[in-house]
Write an enzyme that holds these catalytic residues in place. Sequence first.
Site, PDB file in Angstrom:
ATOM      1  CB  ILE A 261     -14.641  57.043 -61.659  1.00 52.10           C
ATOM      2  CG1 ILE A 261     -14.260  55.777 -62.426  1.00 52.10           C
ATOM      3  CG2 ILE A 261     -13.622  57.337 -60.573  1.00 52.10           C
ATOM      4  CD1 ILE A 261     -12.917  55.834 -63.130  1.00 52.10           C
ATOM      5  CB  THR A 375      -6.834  56.981 -68.730  1.00 49.37           C
ATOM      6  OG1 THR A 375      -6.648  55.592 -68.900  1.00 49.37           O
ATOM      7  CG2 THR A 375      -6.538  57.666 -70.062  1.00 49.37           C
ATOM      8  CG  ASP A 376      -4.150  52.714 -67.257  1.00 49.90           C
ATOM      9  OD1 ASP A 376      -4.923  53.037 -68.177  1.00 49.90           O
ATOM     10  OD2 ASP A 376      -4.261  51.653 -66.619  1.00 49.90           O
ATOM     11  CD  GLU A 377      -6.983  52.802 -72.427  1.00 52.55           C
ATOM     12  OE1 GLU A 377      -6.909  53.160 -73.603  1.00 52.55           O
ATOM     13  OE2 GLU A 377      -7.839  52.031 -72.001  1.00 52.55           O
ATOM     14  CE1 TYR A 402     -10.858  57.713 -72.603  1.00 52.99           C
ATOM     15  CE2 TYR A 402      -9.324  55.856 -72.532  1.00 52.99           C
ATOM     16  CZ  TYR A 402     -10.047  56.838 -71.886  1.00 52.99           C
ATOM     17  OH  TYR A 402      -9.961  56.970 -70.525  1.00 52.99           O
ATOM     18  CE  LYS A 406      -9.204  61.129 -69.892  1.00 49.88           C
ATOM     19  NZ  LYS A 406     -10.264  61.955 -69.220  1.00 49.88           N
TER      20      LYS A 406
END
Length: 910
Positions: A261, A375-377, A402, A406
């Site tokens: 990205i 992140t959306d996660e 992960y 984040k």
Amino acid sequence: MENKKLFMIELSQRGNEASTHHWSNDQITDIIGLPHKFIGNFYEAFEENHDMPEHSDKLPCDLYEIPLCETTKIINSEVLSNLSDKMVELMRMIQEIFKALPPKKEDTSDVHNLDHENTCVIDNHNEIHVSTVRHPPVTPSDIQQVTIIVRCLFTTDFISPKISNPTQWSVTYLRFQHHSPSSDTHLGVFKCFLSKDGIVSEKKMIDTRDINTSPNASNHVITLSMNQNSREGLHTKKIIDFAMATYTPKNILITGAAGFIASHVANRLVRNYPDYKIVVLDKLDYCSNLKNLLPSQSSRNFKFVKGDIGSADLVNYLLITESIDTIMHFAAQTHVDNSFGNSFEFTKNNIYGTHVLLEACKVTGQIRRFIHVSTDEVYGETDEDAVVGNHEASQLLPTNPYSATKAGAEMLVMAYGRSYGLPVITTRGNNVYGPNQFPEKLIPKFILLAMRGKVLPIHGDGTNVRSYLYCEDVAEAFEVILHKGEVGHVYNVGTKKERRVIDVAKDICQLFSMDSETSIKFVENRPFNDQRYFLDDQKLKNLGWSERTVWEDGLKKTIEWYTQNPDWWGDVSGALLPHPRMLMMPGGRQFDSEEGKDTSYISSPSQTQMVVPTSKSSVSSQKPALKFLIYGRTGWIGGLLGQLCDKQGIPFEYGKGRLEDRSSLTADIRNIKPTHVFNAAGVTGRPNVDWCESHKTETIRTNVAGTLTLADVCREHGLLMMNFATGCIFEYDVGHPQGSGIGFKEEDKPNFTGSFYSKTKAMVEELLKEYNNVCTLRIRMPISSDLNNPRNFITKISRYSKVVNIPNSMTILDELLPISIEMAKRNLTGIWNFTNPGVVSHNEILEMYKKYIDPKFQWANFTLEEQAKVIVAPRSNNEMDASKLKKEFPELLPIKESLIKYVFEPNKRT
Ligand SMILES: O=c1ccn([C@@H]2O[C@H](COP(=O)(O)OP(=O)(O)O[C@H]3O[C@H](CO)[C@@H](O)[C@H](O)[C@H]3O)[C@@H](O)[C@H]2O)c(=O)[nH]1
């Protein structure tokens, strides 16, 4: 002294007399630290303001408890003539900013102390004269720059000055007052504490977010004032009012820009903004590639720096030397599959790395935007039936290691925003696809597999939903956020268009004219696989961004790119495995049709065969994260390992195959499906290694051919092999004399080939270096708490009629075998001296034996020469340097302490 003898404001305790004091060159103390020091005559610009204490209740109470100091000036043309160019440039810059401030507005009656002219003059002697700035009309977006100017004048110059005569220095506070027509709001306090060694120990930046979000954001002025304790008592002096100007990025640092990205963002900014300097920092990890930055390579406004965000020195250096004002922080370990293996890498990169960057921002005090890419996660999975997406204010509930890292990083970013006023913005993005992406991610992986005519492995049943954005659209989103994003805010970067993984696979099959029925295989799911991420994407749309690329076009463009650049990533066979691991990339096995039938595949998509649930509700049936395959069941170490796994609840099985029989090893792996393989098999000879001297082919068969075969088979299956090896490949030599404390290091070349056993072990170790999936653990003279075991070094020497007496490095299995399991969990590879730090001699051990076990115990020593007469092959004696292991496991005990704790205390006879 040369260029370093410059600084800005003297803080002394000598009261008002200091105000007229001009410092001589001798008194300009040696300042080592950051290059920019500022000299200015602030005193003359001061204005008494006795009204200020009325707001004192908003200040930290200790402000009045610590003796404060007098502020004065330093104007010394001799010193000024020594100013570096950079300094002069800085002063000129400040002058420009002051000049550029908007003119006085007619109606200013409601604003305090704004009747002074706006001046900042550098005279013929390069002296700076600053007058209080009158208040101008301002807009909210103007505010940030002033903050920076303030930092420029005060904080950066207070960073780490090392002052040779610190006793004159004391404590001061620089206070910022935020004036608005309706109220005076306390903004922040710089507490600059000059400690004994002259280091500024603490400071606080303005909380710019408060300014920005203030409802009456126009007509604002920031006042910088200083609390002083003079002979007349404590009073506050206003130093200057600052007006505000607009933020425009100038020098941007993009971390992780050789990755997917960030490379699109960097290339876009380099292309669209020739006036911005884009400095990119990337450690060139397995998933990044300099080629991703080719479009920018020859641009004048682009600079690449190879390095790790975890290096504070490097980051600080870059921020300062490149005058970075903006950071876009993309660098991270991003692959969810990997995080189920070595999640410490994720903590290290994503949390610690971010922390280092933030701290560098705090210390250098010059950052005007810190855009943190998350992140959306972090929201965790969205319920299948949810119709409203996660809003930026939603709770963070990450489900995998992960996303947990984040979320952790986000917390630090938020804290630095609050505590130090760092102007932060956070983004939380959906899945991104397009050119440049490392093919561990679904879309490029399936494209590459399809290009090779291989099957597409779907985790679970393929109903997991993801929202995919094309990379250029995402790069544009970052461009918008950079210019229009509000400090302190979070932006979802998302799309409402969702796609099931199975549909993505089918679309790819269709574009490759493949039959999806036969080309798609269902494999074991991830330990946990979020069913869905669904974002509310309105906030970013309000800034004017919207998705441009429709899925069909984006996917076609992506396939086209991968087809035209099939070798962009080199050998990525390791990444194309159903569940890749970091250690297998780049490189690893070829994923051919034979292996396509690997046991990790499930042949039909029926739900009953799914090992892992796909929603929150069925967590209990999840696949265990670890499963060990252990070779050496009948051996001492293999047996102990099994017991340990039982104790720790780690599923394991012993290998049935023989090491030298490749097909039997492959069968074991197929049947057992391990996550890690431990090799504790091998011949050491009975009753001792002398046996190997007369059984050379047997020794080679198992220890050489067998070990290498197992390593090779493991590599082929993408598995880490934990290999128990020996440290008996070294002997004391001139570079490592006995008693010197200089141990052999992991990289030292073996120097002991006296016994056939050691000779072959050294050869195997050398060859195993070529296998990046092997972790070699060099054990020496293993000891355990089981004093009846005939393999135990203590048992052996306590039974010999005579023993030598030489200090050696040794391995206390009770302490170190659990560490080997932890090393497997961390996916550590390479060579490790697997001994406790330090050495212990035979006699020292036997003394302990006598003390703890048998007070009547007696023994006799003999010399090495005498020993040589009763053994066939010479033995190695050495000290191993265990510092690498100690660094990874700081709790590791020195050998003698470990002996007492793990062996003698538990066996103590009372
Ligand atoms: O061989 C494979 C690889 C992946 N999947 C599935 O495909 C989906 C997408 O997987 P992947 O491409 O690895 O992406 P995510 O796990 O969704 O994570 C990506 O998208 C996140 C944003 O949602 C980012 O934060 C992450 O860094 C990025 O890796 C998941 O359900 C996987 O289980 C398969 O079925 N087979």
